[in-house]
Motif scaffolding. Structure first.
Motif, PDB file in Angstrom:
ATOM      1  N   GLU A 169       1.102  -0.693  -0.271  1.00  0.00           N
ATOM      2  CA  GLU A 169       0.208   0.207  -0.090  1.00  0.00           C
ATOM      3  C   GLU A 169       0.867   1.070  -0.223  1.00  0.00           C
ATOM      4  N   LYS A 170      -0.213   2.737  -0.570  1.00  0.00           N
ATOM      5  CA  LYS A 170       1.072   3.749  -1.063  1.00  0.00           C
ATOM      6  C   LYS A 170       1.437   4.074   0.712  1.00  0.00           C
ATOM      7  N   THR A 171       1.896   4.795   1.362  1.00  0.00           N
ATOM      8  CA  THR A 171       2.586   5.573   1.998  1.00  0.00           C
ATOM      9  C   THR A 171       3.366   6.607   2.008  1.00  0.00           C
ATOM     10  N   ILE A 172       3.498   7.674   2.043  1.00  0.00           N
ATOM     11  CA  ILE A 172       4.164   8.668   2.478  1.00  0.00           C
ATOM     12  C   ILE A 172       4.234   8.954   3.850  1.00  0.00           C
ATOM     13  N   ASN A 173       6.108   9.828   3.869  1.00  0.00           N
ATOM     14  CA  ASN A 173       6.515   9.362   5.039  1.00  0.00           C
ATOM     15  C   ASN A 173       7.022  11.560   5.196  1.00  0.00           C
ATOM     16  N   LEU A 174       6.101  12.382   6.159  1.00  0.00           N
ATOM     17  CA  LEU A 174       6.456  13.708   6.356  1.00  0.00           C
ATOM     18  C   LEU A 174       8.279  13.801   7.358  1.00  0.00           C
ATOM     19  N   LEU A 175       8.867  13.898   6.983  1.00  0.00           N
ATOM     20  CA  LEU A 175      10.578  13.727   8.206  1.00  0.00           C
ATOM     21  C   LEU A 175      10.403  15.361   8.929  1.00  0.00           C
ATOM     22  N   GLY A 176      10.050  15.861   9.504  1.00  0.00           N
ATOM     23  CA  GLY A 176       9.875  17.526   9.830  1.00  0.00           C
ATOM     24  C   GLY A 176       8.371  17.566  10.491  1.00  0.00           C
ATOM     25  N   THR A 182      12.113  19.423   6.404  1.00  0.00           N
ATOM     26  CA  THR A 182      13.502  19.799   7.393  1.00  0.00           C
ATOM     27  C   THR A 182      14.651  19.525   7.278  1.00  0.00           C
ATOM     28  N   ASN A 183      16.264  20.778   7.135  1.00  0.00           N
ATOM     29  CA  ASN A 183      17.262  20.023   6.635  1.00  0.00           C
ATOM     30  C   ASN A 183      18.199  19.295   8.263  1.00  0.00           C
ATOM     31  N   LYS A 184      17.406  19.252   8.321  1.00  0.00           N
ATOM     32  CA  LYS A 184      17.773  17.884   9.920  1.00  0.00           C
ATOM     33  C   LYS A 184      17.539  16.570   9.649  1.00  0.00           C
ATOM     34  N   MET A 185      16.536  17.123   8.774  1.00  0.00           N
ATOM     35  CA  MET A 185      16.301  14.891   8.022  1.00  0.00           C
ATOM     36  C   MET A 185      16.872  14.877   7.132  1.00  0.00           C
ATOM     37  N   LEU A 186      18.433  16.176   6.029  1.00  0.00           N
ATOM     38  CA  LEU A 186      18.098  15.294   4.750  1.00  0.00           C
ATOM     39  C   LEU A 186      18.821  14.415   4.796  1.00  0.00           C
ATOM     40  N   LYS A 187      19.993  14.555   5.403  1.00  0.00           N
ATOM     41  CA  LYS A 187      20.489  12.990   5.552  1.00  0.00           C
ATOM     42  C   LYS A 187      20.438  11.647   6.119  1.00  0.00           C
ATOM     43  N   TYR A 188      19.652  11.623   7.012  1.00  0.00           N
ATOM     44  CA  TYR A 188      18.480  10.579   6.765  1.00  0.00           C
ATOM     45  C   TYR A 188      17.464  10.288   5.570  1.00  0.00           C
ATOM     46  N   ALA A 189      17.022  11.326   4.749  1.00  0.00           N
ATOM     47  CA  ALA A 189      16.480  11.040   4.137  1.00  0.00           C
ATOM     48  C   ALA A 189      17.312   9.885   3.045  1.00  0.00           C
ATOM     49  N   LYS A 190      18.081  10.210   2.304  1.00  0.00           N
ATOM     50  CA  LYS A 190      19.691   9.939   1.953  1.00  0.00           C
ATOM     51  C   LYS A 190      19.549   9.169   2.436  1.00  0.00           C
ATOM     52  N   ARG A 191      20.110   8.599   3.614  1.00  0.00           N
ATOM     53  CA  ARG A 191      20.289   6.985   4.199  1.00  0.00           C
ATOM     54  C   ARG A 191      19.427   5.909   3.672  1.00  0.00           C
TER      55      ARG A 191
END
Length: 428
Positions: free
Chosen positions: A177-184, A230-239
């Protein structure tokens, strides 16, 4: 604009890493929080993860300002390993291994080892410690390099912690199923409208902000797409993309209305939301107001230069956008400069703008000269308090925090309104 008081600083074009960011004044007083502080603050809000601070007595003492109890609500352990004089010279590997074995015996499931300045300076190998323990304990051990001398400030403690935790998450990437993660943060009016559109299409939403748990973080790996707020979540999203193949779209670093529109289109297409229900009147109202503000104030914008003294702003993306309006940066506080900063540096300098860059440790003594006489009556405004500038030229930290809690057209609209407020008060 040449300012003799800033001659000891580098220009943006001269900077490739944090080492190029110099303090605005020669002595860093009182300094800033170190990455250890922020790593612990993050772990305090994540259920199921224990911590072990490895460092000198000072680090252990100050770590208790964050972790004021060694025991978490869900059985987490928050311990400190303090080096003795012998270990400062010859290393602390054996003692740290014993400490981790003890935490494992006491029930810790995931242990985040936080390496502070002295262990880093003597070259203690955290990876080797973890490797040597793999066959002896059941707990999963991770580590964060929180040595302050490698950083300007504290932000890296937060994003390093999240990046490391990605290695203990389960792979749910085959979830159908489709899920969207909102990081921040995602509680602004515009994001609420976005969530409403997504929910009406029966797509699950996973919000990653505030208090977390390993269980909640595990849901991220079953997402269709990650939205970075948020820029605090960018590296997490990349990982997460690197490990689980989940793509991400950034809303945190764009201000231009066309770029925002393009980002929303990518989100809707990824979720297969029909084109006829992708927007509503409120979305278009925010966008149209931004366009109207630019048309009305464009000539006034071109007379303005600015200082950024805020530690919270992700200043380089904002500066690139403001440069398209003719608003010129002259001095920027940069909290962290790393590989993600380089494209923004290049975009800004390509537009012929090359501001001084600095790290401001104490806003109450930004300058050691008469700012009032030299700059206060010029067409300069400041994001955040800057000593010597008149209040009508300063966008307050409170207003900045309100702005960075937003995303999309709404954030750009508030940014422009804050600048216009200064224009109208000072009559640039």
């Amino acid at each position: 604009m040449e300012m003799i008081q800033w001659k000891h600083l580098n220009r943006l074009s001269e900077v490739n890493s944090n080492q190029g960011i110099k303090f605005l004044h020669r002595a860093a007083a009182p300094g800033s929080h170190c990455p250890m502080h922020t790593a612990l603050a993050a772990l305090l809000r994540i259920e199921g993860v224990s911590s072990l601070v490895v460092g000198m007595a000072e680090c252990g003492y100050y770590s208790r300002y964050v972790m004021n109890t060694p025991y978490g609500k869900q059985g987490e352990l928050h311990y400190v390993y303090e080096l003795d004089s012998n270990e400062v010279v010859f290393g602390c590997r054996e003692g740290v291994k014993k400490a981790i074995k003890l935490m494992d015996k006491e029930g810790a499931k995931i242990i985040m080892m936080i390496i502070t300045c002295i262990p880093a300076l003597i070259g203690e190998d955290a990876k080797a410690i973890i490797t040597e323990l793999e066959e002896e304990i059941t707990a999963k051990v991770l580590y964060v390099d929180a040595a302050h001398f490698k950083r300007n400030g504290y932000m890296s403690g937060y994003y390093q912690t999240l990046v490391q935790l990605a290695d203990v998450l389960n792979d749910n990437s085959e979830k159908p199923e489709k899920t969207i993660n909102l990081l921040g943060p995602s509680d602004s009016e515009e994001l609420i409208m976005l969530k409403d559109i997504i929910s009406k299409n029966h797509i699950a939403i996973n919000e990653i902000d505030g208090n977390l748990s390993i269980e909640k973080l595990n849901k991220v790996t079953g997402g269709t797409i990650n939205i970075v707020l948020t820029n605090k979540m960018l590296k997490y999203a990349k990982r997460i993309k690197e490990k689980f193949g989940i793509p991400f779209i950034c809303l945190h670093d764009i201000y231009d209305v066309d770029e925002i529109s393009a980002a929303y289109e990518k989100i809707f297409k990824a979720l297969e939301i029909p084109s006829e229900i992708r927007y509503n009147k409120e979305f278009n109202a925010y966008k149209n107001e931004v366009i109207s503000l630019i048309e009305q104030y464009k000539p006034a914008f071109e007379n303005i230069s600015y200082i950024c003294a805020s530690a919270e702003l992700d200043v380089l993306p904002m500066s690139v956008y403001l440069s398209t309006l003719g608003i010129k940066p002259i001095l920027l506080h940069i909290e962290e400069f790393d590989e993600d900063s380089i494209p923004w540096r290049d975009k800004l300098t390509a537009r012929g703008m090359d501001p001084y860059v600095t790290y401001i440790t104490d806003k109450s003594r930004n300058v050691d000269f008469d700012m009032e006489a030299s700059m206060a009556d010029k067409d300069i405004l400041s994001f955040g308090y800057y000593k010597g500038l008149k209040s009508v030229s300063i966008i307050s930290d409170k207003d900045i925090n309100a702005m960075i809690s937003l995303n999309g057209y709404q954030r750009t609209m508030l940014l422009l309104k804050l600048i216009i407020q200064c224009i109208n008060q000072k009559q640039y």
